[in-house]
Scaffold this active site. Structure first.
Site, PDB file in Angstrom:
ATOM      1  N   HIS A 105      -2.805  -4.195  11.112  1.00  0.00           N
ATOM      2  CA  HIS A 105      -2.663  -3.481  12.432  1.00  0.00           C
ATOM      3  C   HIS A 105      -2.356  -4.412  13.465  1.00  0.00           C
ATOM      4  O   HIS A 105      -2.694  -4.096  14.777  1.00  0.00           O
ATOM      5  CB  HIS A 105      -3.937  -2.763  12.502  1.00  0.00           C
ATOM      6  CG  HIS A 105      -4.319  -1.541  11.479  1.00  0.00           C
ATOM      7  ND1 HIS A 105      -4.591  -1.960  10.254  1.00  0.00           N
ATOM      8  CD2 HIS A 105      -3.870  -0.163  11.484  1.00  0.00           C
ATOM      9  CE1 HIS A 105      -4.667  -0.866   9.559  1.00  0.00           C
ATOM     10  NE2 HIS A 105      -4.342   0.278  10.275  1.00  0.00           N
ATOM     11  N   ILE A 129       0.876  -1.162   0.043  1.00  0.00           N
ATOM     12  CA  ILE A 129      -0.019   0.073   0.014  1.00  0.00           C
ATOM     13  C   ILE A 129       0.728   1.284  -0.086  1.00  0.00           C
ATOM     14  O   ILE A 129       0.425   2.263  -0.385  1.00  0.00           O
ATOM     15  CB  ILE A 129      -1.139  -0.088   1.218  1.00  0.00           C
ATOM     16  CG1 ILE A 129      -1.910  -1.534   1.340  1.00  0.00           C
ATOM     17  CG2 ILE A 129      -1.725   1.341   1.010  1.00  0.00           C
ATOM     18  CD1 ILE A 129      -2.659  -1.287  -0.286  1.00  0.00           C
ATOM     19  N   GLU A 170     -15.117   8.802   6.277  1.00  0.00           N
ATOM     20  CA  GLU A 170     -15.060   9.489   7.735  1.00  0.00           C
ATOM     21  C   GLU A 170     -16.003  10.485   7.816  1.00  0.00           C
ATOM     22  O   GLU A 170     -16.774  10.510   8.660  1.00  0.00           O
ATOM     23  CB  GLU A 170     -13.523   9.898   7.840  1.00  0.00           C
ATOM     24  CG  GLU A 170     -13.440  10.322   9.244  1.00  0.00           C
ATOM     25  CD  GLU A 170     -11.852  10.475   9.758  1.00  0.00           C
ATOM     26  OE1 GLU A 170     -11.578  11.595   9.976  1.00  0.00           O
ATOM     27  OE2 GLU A 170     -11.159   9.334   9.529  1.00  0.00           O
TER      28      GLU A 170
END
Length: 752
Positions: free
Chosen positions: A692, A428, A602
């Site tokens: 993560h 990414i 968001e």
């Protein structure tokens, strides 16, 4: 008139909680050490509010990772796979948050999603046939007692059952209504204990009430709270809402008989109108959210006083923050590089406490000095507008937002031009930000290293990164982003119109904190930003190296925005600046350019009726403006982070990118069916493992994931990649994970 803070931040003035938690997870400190640091922070934060004069101070707003996860654990909502690890209480908690890989087993973390319209992420609670809801946790009561032992009266706060059920993931055919009775029983037990402890007020956080509500939703809310309120005894109950207004259920909700209602007058567009039109319960207290808990600009007292004057008929009125202060930094007091003239316009968490106190003083004691000082600030001229930029925006036409030729024609020409293998692999963007990388940046910023030496280090890291990617066999490479501290702050530092802080950290999730830049004035680009590093990386290899940029919507959403112009105008300013960077990269031989829109979802309005009229109508065009002028063979990628994308898939396709990667591994790739159902035309990299979490997925696990992707999407449309950038992981974790990724992709190809 009294003052209230719905919740305070928890990471600490200098991110003490982050560093302590990470040290504990690395087994560098004991649980007792961690708990001591946490206790010190809680007491400090309570004392700060008490000293400032806040009347209602929250407890149980502290969390080691996430308040939703805390609530789930308080009520025994812990999936069996984590209980089966047989770890201690805190380690079981962190296994849910971060995943676990060790002698006791191997489990992924819970899914993680955006917290409403913020950059905070919550852990998604799971309800299944084995879920046994019971009030078993001690955290809430222990922290209440702790506050009392330190001479501070607090109001315990908890995520309410309605919001918890609306945010949950249901398995085994379960649904929200299956858990009404257990929740009523559990909350009754909690309220009984609080009554025995002579608790005055108890706060239910129910932000889900500001979203679109159906009749079934309102029925669920009533079914939960009618019996809970009946069992409250002597405990007064505050229903706290935030991030919007409760227009779909105002009359139903205010008729239920809560002792207090916390309403948002900042983001709640219709809140004042609802109160004026339908009235407010005579025997209830109104906690009016008038201090913005999500932005860092000073409150304009004259406007707030005008609003409060319209509420003068409310018998019991308390002024409050609009939401938790976890979304803003700690204090401006530590900022040494910004002038006092600039800092005067900002109010971080500590300063917002002062604003509440000053407003109370103005209203109760006629504190004219604070009012005069505030008026003087807002009467002054803060910036001078950029007339050339304003003219450029005014002259934009539809052609500026449209790329030619159409996607299908570009796709064919790009396939022929790049000649990539099936299931092409890439990452990414970022690679690990090691201690050495951070030290290089810190030394340079302190003036102890020349720019030449700084860049020499960066170029050597880029060289090693490119060589490594070639060695393991990635198809499309990246330069590693070793020159960047943060994907938004880095660009802000290279654009006109921004100001930057030293210590304005905000929690994004768990121990991950970000330092959002502040949009101070009109935004323009004054020089190339990334071309030097991208051009160097491309010179090292025959493979394509992606140019890596952050998109205008994400730069805007992950900055503290201006309040004197619209978000649309801010997005267009940033888009024009990033467009210049895109064209510079293209002119310097970079043929694949990734423009990350990690935060697109968001700021999507919480009500669907507002999506296309108040957000997507400018957010999608802002992205298109960035890449509309590139050549047909230039391949535009974008990337999006944890969110629920399924319901805006068509809008995402309208971004007209060539390849989109999604951060979807924690949600079990649920987005795949939506892509298929909507005939998604853009090529896609769904993300085959979760970066993560520190756990390293096996080859077989990733092979299964790729097979699941192939079951839903055409082979020729799929890219293979991690689900996000690798900057937060260690080199060892990344090396093993990427080797497994390459092996998994090859195993799938061998079986085609």
């Amino acid at each position: 008139m009294q003052t209230s803070v719905s919740s305070f931040l928890r990471i600490g003035e200098k991110r003490e909680l982050k560093f302590a938690t990470e040290a504990y997870c690395r087994k560098e400190i004991s649980e007792n050490n961690l708990q001591d640091i946490a206790r010190t922070l809680r007491i400090k934060h309570w004392q700060l509010q008490q000293t400032t004069g806040i009347d209602y101070i929250a407890s149980n707003d502290f969390s080691f990772y996430d308040q939703v996860l805390d609530t789930a654990n308080l009520f025994n909502i812990v999936p069996k796979r984590y209980r089966d690890l047989k770890l201690g209480g805190l380690d079981t908690y962190f296994a849910q948050a971060r995943g676990y890989q060790g002698k006791n087993g191997d489990v992924k973390a819970l899914a993680m999603k955006k917290w409403f319209n913020t950059n905070y992420h919550y852990m998604v609670p799971e309800f299944d046939s084995a879920t046994d809801i019971r009030y078993i946790g001690r955290k809430l009561v222990d922290e209440l007692i702790e506050s009392r032992e330190n001479g501070i009266k607090t109001r315990p706060v908890i995520i309410g059952p309605f919001t918890l059920l609306k945010l949950a993931d249901y398995k085994d055919g379960r649904k929200a209504t299956d858990f009404i009775t257990p929740f009523v029983t559990a909350f009754t037990a909690l309220l009984t204990e609080l009554g025995n402890l002579n608790v005055d007020w108890f706060q239910f956080d129910e932000p889900a009430l500001v979203k679109d509500l159906s009749l079934d939703d309102l029925a669920l809310f009533k079914a939960l709270y009618q019996p809970i309120l009946a069992a409250r005894g002597s405990v007064k109950t505050l229903l706290q809402t935030y991030f919007g207004d409760i227009r779909d259920g105002y009359e139903t909700i205010t008729a239920l008989g809560f002792d207090g209602y916390g309403l948002d007058f900042v983001e709640g567009v219709q809140t004042l109108e609802l109160v004026q039109k339908h009235g407010f319960p005579k025997n209830a207290a109104l906690f009016a959210g008038v201090i913005n808990g999500k932005n860092i600009w000073r409150n304009q007292y004259s406007q707030t006083l005008e609003l409060l004057n319209k509420l003068s008929n409310i018998t019991t009125l308390t002024i409050s923050t609009s939401c938790s202060l976890q979304h803003v930094p700690y204090t401006t007091e530590n900022e040494e590089k910004l002038s006092n003239q600039v800092l005067a316009h900002f109010a971080f968490a500590k300063e917002k406490l002062t604003e509440l106190a000053e407003l109370k003083g103005i209203l109760t004691n006629s504190d004219t000095e604070a009012l005069i000082k505030n008026k003087r600030l807002f009467d002054g001229t803060r910036i001078v507008r950029n007339t050339e930029l304003l003219k450029q925006i005014a002259n934009l036409t539809e052609a500026d937002f449209t790329r030619t030729p159409a996607f299908s024609e570009r796709e064919n020409s790009q396939k022929a031009h790049f000649n990539l293998p099936i299931l092409p692999t890439t990452t990414i963007g970022s690679f690990p930000q090691t201690r050495e990388v951070r030290a290089n940046r810190a030394t340079y910023r302190k003036g102890a290293k020349t720019r030449e030496d700084y860049d020499k280090f960066i170029l050597e890291e880029i060289k090693k990164c490119v060589q490594y990617q070639e060695e393991i066999g990635l198809d499309v490479l990246v330069h590693g982003e070793f020159e960047r501290n943060d994907m938004v702050e880095f660009f802000g530092e290279n654009l006109n119109g921004y100001v930057f802080t030293q210590f304005a950290w905000v929690q994004s999730y768990g121990t991950r904190c970000v330092k959002p830049p502040i949009i101070w004035g009109d935004v323009t680009r004054h020089q190339p930003i990334t071309t030097f590093y991208s051009k160097y990386a491309q010179s090292l290899t025959q493979k394509h190296v992606k140019g890596m940029l952050t998109g205008p919507v994400t730069i805007l959403n992950w900055s503290f925005p201006r309040e004197d112009i619209s978000l649309r105008e801010s997005a267009q300013q940033i888009a024009l600046a990033i467009q210049e960077e895109v064209l510079d990269l293209e002119a310097n031989g970079i043929e694949i350019i990734q423009i990350d829109e990690a935060a697109l979802r968001e700021k999507l309005p919480l009500r669907k009726s507002d999506w296309f009229s108040q957000y997507l109508d400018w957010a999608i065009p802002a992205f298109r403006l960035v890449h509309s002028k590139v050549k047909p063979q230039t391949q535009i990628h974008t990337h999006m982070c944890y969110a629920e994308f399924e319901d805006i898939i068509k809008a995402i396709d309208d971004m007209d990118a060539d390849v989109i990667s999604f951060e979807a591994s924690r949600s079990d790739l649920s987005i795949l069916k939506a892509l298929k159902a909507n005939n998604f035309q853009t090529q896609v990299g769904p993300g085959i493992y979760d970066i993560h979490s520190p756990r390293v997925p096996s080859v077989s696990e990733m092979t299964t994931t790729i097979d699941n992707i192939l079951a839903e999407l055409p082979l020729e449309k799929i890219w293979i990649n991690p689900d996000c950038g690798l900057k937060t992981r260690s080199n060892a974790e990344v090396a093993e994970s990427l080797v497994n990724l390459i092996a998994a992709r090859q195993a799938v190809i061998d079986n085609l």
